[in-house]
Design an enzyme around this catalytic site. Sequence first.
Site, short mmCIF file in Angstrom:
data_model
loop_
_atom_site.label_atom_id
_atom_site.label_comp_id
_atom_site.label_asym_id
_atom_site.label_seq_id
_atom_site.Cartn_x
_atom_site.Cartn_y
_atom_site.Cartn_z
CE LYS A 149 3.13 7.78 6.88
NZ LYS A 149 2.79 6.89 5.84
CD GLU A 192 -2.46 -0.75 6.56
OE1 GLU A 192 -1.79 -0.87 5.54
OE2 GLU A 192 -2.03 -0.23 7.61
CG HIS A 226 -2.84 7.75 4.86
ND1 HIS A 226 -2.15 8.59 4.04
CD2 HIS A 226 -2.03 6.69 5.08
CE1 HIS A 226 -0.96 8.06 3.77
NE2 HIS A 226 -0.87 6.92 4.39
CE LYS A 276 0.99 -0.78 9.67
NZ LYS A 276 0.47 -0.46 8.35
C1 BG6 Z 1 1.40 4.12 4.43
C2 BG6 Z 1 1.70 3.63 5.82
O1 BG6 Z 1 1.41 5.51 4.38
O2 BG6 Z 1 0.13 3.65 4.03
C3 BG6 Z 1 1.65 2.12 5.88
O3 BG6 Z 1 3.00 4.06 6.19
C4 BG6 Z 1 0.32 1.62 5.34
O4 BG6 Z 1 1.85 1.66 7.21
C5 BG6 Z 1 0.02 2.24 3.99
O5 BG6 Z 1 0.39 0.21 5.25
C6 BG6 Z 1 -1.39 1.91 3.54
O6 BG6 Z 1 -1.57 2.34 2.21
P1 BG6 Z 1 -2.62 1.62 1.25
O7 BG6 Z 1 -2.56 2.42 -0.01
O8 BG6 Z 1 -2.14 0.20 1.09
O9 BG6 Z 1 -3.94 1.68 1.95
#
Ligand code: BG6
Length: 484
Positions: free
Chosen positions: A155, A223, A247, A331
């Site tokens: 993506k 996050e 996700h 976030k």
């Molecule tokens: C990515 C997003 O796909 O996934 C990011 O574009 C995000 O914004 C990230 O921070 C989170 O991934 P993970 O593996 O750190 O949970």
Amino acid sequence: MNEALPQSAVVPASDYVIIGGTGDLALRKIFPALLLRYAAGQVTDDFRLFVVCRQVISPEEFKAKLEPHCQPTLSGLDDGAGLLNRLMGLVEFACIDMSKPMSMTGLAESLMAKADAERPVIFYLSIAPSLFSAACQRIHEAGLVLPQSRLVVEKPLGHDRASSQEINDELLSVFREDQIYRIDHYLGKETVQNLMALRFANVIFEALWNNRYIDNIQITVAETVGAGNRASYYDNYGAIRDMLQNHLLQLLCLVAMEPPARFNADQVRNEKKRVLEALRPVRPENVVLGQYQEYAHEVGVPTTTETYVALKVLIDNWRWAGVPFYIRTGKKLKTRASEIVITFKNRPHDIFAKDGITDEINEIPNRLIIRVQPHEGLRLLLTSKEPGPGGMRLFPSELNLSFGETFNERLPEAYERLLMDIARGNQTLFMRLDEVLAAWEFIDPLVDLATKRIPLMYREGSMGPADDLLTSTGRAWFDPKEDA
Ligand code: BG6
């Protein structure tokens, strides 16, 4: 071979062609993952890793760029520095301008020199989607769309259903669907795959996994980071498209899908798609959008892009009718944690009630908490008897399965698994086009809503502004434990 690493299946020696090989994704994710698989012996000295980029780069310069991203990996391995040097021995460089016709002929010669039907040739488009079409044309005109060729993309694959269809049409004008690997890196996470093991390798949950016994399901992907130096991308995208469309919906599918007859690419993806098609369009009052207070300042201009989204989702099928799925992501939240919380219905009758009154503690429902990251594991919240004489006093207890402690070894990074699955030709953990489009179908109205709505401001370090989504129903968010 490094003993500390998990044992794994044999992978055929492959040619990895990483287009955009000096970019952020390649340096942060792809190469460190290949290095770990090299350490595990799955990537062998027979692999070739082609770094394709626009600017000429020397092996020394490339290594200097890559090394900081591999440091955490190297420090945990025996002879890490030697390992990186040996991996560098597999790397070849090709300076190619994708906009120029026939610019891939030199690379084609190197690839064809070792071409053989058993040797996958993997083109990883680690570049902006606006360049996908040109890259596919270069691959095609260089005669590199071989039966054993594969294409990997990530993506953003479009910003809505129509643009996603367009991008995918471009890919499909050159490659077949069974050659295209669309990455959602959440599917490569160990606990996400474990969710399928939990559901389909055990019998005890399946009987309860429905609207008779489940009160609600919460999915949180929180996050602590902000948009940071990705603000220019992020501001055009927002949490709905950046996280929810892919996700979170993938996690939702794995929780909600019917058992496939076989654990293979077609059947797993058929079942996930059925979930996506059964999602009821979300009513505006069941959507909360938020933006962290510092965001506009980081972006540098006033903006209404959401950095947080929470939804109440309903799935219109027999298994899930009436069970709300509360899903949220944001976030700059209080804690970095991804968790799925299954809250079961309470007992139909309380035999421990005193004078007909249930003790507050007895009202705590059973919960199954699937911790996707960090501190991967499962917790089952139960009610037990407090030890000692003097009546039946109950207290909340829990069964705790920490994957880290149980397996006593490092859990592989998502990209390690995914990169090896591509070489093995296994598409189970990759998204099929019809799934992607079904996800957009659900997401498009939400994006539309987001363009018309001012997000609620939330404080950095909070859990976002969506408490009201649940309170009217007497429920509350079950926040991840910080030290879980
Ligand atoms: C990515 C997003 O796909 O996934 C990011 O574009 C995000 O914004 C990230 O921070 C989170 O991934 P993970 O593996 O750190 O949970």
